[in-house]
Scaffold this motif. Sequence first.
Motif, PDB file in Angstrom:
ATOM      1  N   UNK A   1      11.074  80.520  29.499  1.00  0.00           N
ATOM      2  CA  UNK A   1      11.343  79.826  30.746  1.00  0.00           C
ATOM      3  C   UNK A   1      12.751  80.111  31.215  1.00  0.00           C
ATOM      4  N   UNK A   2      12.901  80.356  32.515  1.00  0.00           N
ATOM      5  CA  UNK A   2      14.219  80.617  33.105  1.00  0.00           C
ATOM      6  C   UNK A   2      14.471  79.612  34.210  1.00  0.00           C
ATOM      7  N   UNK A   3      15.429  78.708  33.983  1.00  0.00           N
ATOM      8  CA  UNK A   3      15.820  77.754  35.033  1.00  0.00           C
ATOM      9  C   UNK A   3      17.122  78.263  35.640  1.00  0.00           C
ATOM     10  N   UNK A   4      17.128  78.446  36.956  1.00  0.00           N
ATOM     11  CA  UNK A   4      18.296  79.079  37.562  1.00  0.00           C
ATOM     12  C   UNK A   4      18.645  78.469  38.913  1.00  0.00           C
ATOM     13  N   UNK A   5      19.874  78.757  39.341  1.00  0.00           N
ATOM     14  CA  UNK A   5      20.410  78.292  40.618  1.00  0.00           C
ATOM     15  C   UNK A   5      20.079  79.295  41.712  1.00  0.00           C
ATOM     16  N   UNK A   6      19.818  78.806  42.892  1.00  0.00           N
ATOM     17  CA  UNK A   6      19.505  79.678  44.022  1.00  0.00           C
ATOM     18  C   UNK A   6      20.663  80.629  44.335  1.00  0.00           C
TER      19      UNK A   6
END
Length: 206
Positions: free
Chosen positions: A81-86
């Motif tokens: 899973x990759x949680x990232x900022x726009x």
Amino acid sequence: MYSCANCVLRGCSEGNLEKTLPNCPSKEKNVQEEAKKLYLEEENYKIAHNAALVEAEGYGAKTRVEEIISFAKKCEYKRIGLVFCIGLINEAKCFADILRHHGFDAISVLCKNGGIDKTYVGIDNESKIPGECDEIMCNPIGQALLLNEQNTDFNIILGLCVGHDTLVMKYLKAPMTTLAVKDRVTGHNPLVAIYLANSYYKKKLM
């Protein structure tokens, strides 16, 4: 209170507990024994064992990106899973491509998922970012719940804001690590402020 940050003895790093401060946490026998027992639990053992291997193999030779890939392979993680900022969407795409190249399923969730306005958490117009039209709040809890639903084996945080990373770490179920953190001033390298704390940034920080 523990004060490891100010210790000049560092006997713990040599396995020499005589060469330590009176308040050294190494001397907390009950805590240390509890920690040692926890390392023997299956998942903890796997993570600690493979982290030590990755550290030795990549020491001064591999980037964090390479070490993350190596660690995930050794742990036999498949769904990443990759949680990232726009604000780091290009970096996220590149990293997701790298993960897929190495045989992982890359499941990425953007911070703005859900399209929730900041007024939902009590932010009025006066408290919004000056001159910014994008006032959709970041939704780290949503990021975490969505990845939990996808049954990820391992999660990676990329460029989340202070506080948003706190919430995503609170709610993610699978083990996680951080590739990079948000720092809009230093190009996402917050240690710059530490390196300059006694010179150019002294008036700002001290």
